[in-house]
Design an enzyme around this catalytic site. Sequence first.
Site, PDB file in Angstrom:
ATOM      1  N   ASP A  70       0.872  -1.171   0.000  1.00 32.68           N
ATOM      2  CA  ASP A  70       0.000   0.000   0.000  1.00 32.68           C
ATOM      3  C   ASP A  70       0.906   1.217   0.000  1.00 32.68           C
ATOM      4  O   ASP A  70       1.877   1.289   0.763  1.00 32.68           O
ATOM      5  CB  ASP A  70      -0.952   0.035   1.199  1.00 32.68           C
ATOM      6  CG  ASP A  70      -2.118   0.974   0.910  1.00 32.68           C
ATOM      7  OD1 ASP A  70      -2.934   0.645   0.027  1.00 32.68           O
ATOM      8  OD2 ASP A  70      -2.196   2.060   1.521  1.00 32.68           O
ATOM      9  N   HIS A 182      10.396   4.382  -2.964  1.00 36.28           N
ATOM     10  CA  HIS A 182       9.737   3.894  -1.749  1.00 36.28           C
ATOM     11  C   HIS A 182       9.511   2.388  -1.820  1.00 36.28           C
ATOM     12  O   HIS A 182       9.724   1.662  -0.862  1.00 36.28           O
ATOM     13  CB  HIS A 182       8.420   4.650  -1.566  1.00 36.28           C
ATOM     14  CG  HIS A 182       7.543   4.669  -2.800  1.00 36.28           C
ATOM     15  ND1 HIS A 182       8.018   4.931  -4.069  1.00 36.28           N
ATOM     16  CD2 HIS A 182       6.211   4.418  -2.964  1.00 36.28           C
ATOM     17  CE1 HIS A 182       7.030   4.859  -4.941  1.00 36.28           C
ATOM     18  NE2 HIS A 182       5.936   4.555  -4.296  1.00 36.28           N
TER      19      HIS A 182
END
Length: 198
Positions: A70, A182
């Site tokens: 996520d 990320h």
Amino acid sequence: MPQLVFATSNAHKTEEVAAILGEAWQVEDLRAHPGVLLDEETGDTFEANAIIKAVSGSRGTPGLLVLADDSGLEVDALGGAPGVRSARYAGETADAADNRAKLKTELAKLGQPTPFSGRFQCCMVLARDGKVLHITHGSVEGRLLTEEVGACGFGYDALFIPDGFTETFGVLPAETKNQLSHRARALAEMKDQLASLT
Ligand code: ITT
């Protein structure tokens, strides 16, 4: 080659994860498991939503290792928005272009100074048979532009310049993004755990 189910419907994420893990893993996403339905993302953190995806995905694929991601974009001047709502920023049925347009509008309302500081965040959760095995996080700091530059990548990439670079993720090669993103950082933290399970 060990099999890893990546519990996503976002083929761009799958492409990045497969490239980052390389030959070591056979990565397949929900296109290979069309009967698996993930629970609704009702969490208010990246971690809560990644757990929901990994746990529900692993219940639908008994015995298999399941990874979920996520992720999203946080803009400081917008109080951390779009954040966990990154995929739905412009509405429940919004696509990536709608979300970028909404972000550009919100940034334009703020006026100067540009560019705006922010970051991409990612939480990765590994699960099997409904149980969480490991959780990792990764982020990449950068600046947001008010106009898109470049056609590479997906989502908000064309608006984001990672720190240390002068080009957006929409211009930088995938190899560069996959070294510092990320997602790459969350996955780097996950690699030892994955290796120990083979
Ligand atoms: P799944 O839930 O099926 O994995 P999704 O795209 O809906 O797919 P998220 O709920 O995690 O995934 O939402 C992440 C959103 O954040 C994504 O749709 C993009 O808009 C944005 N995003 C995440 N990582 C990104 C990246 O590497 N580059 C650009 N935008 C990104």
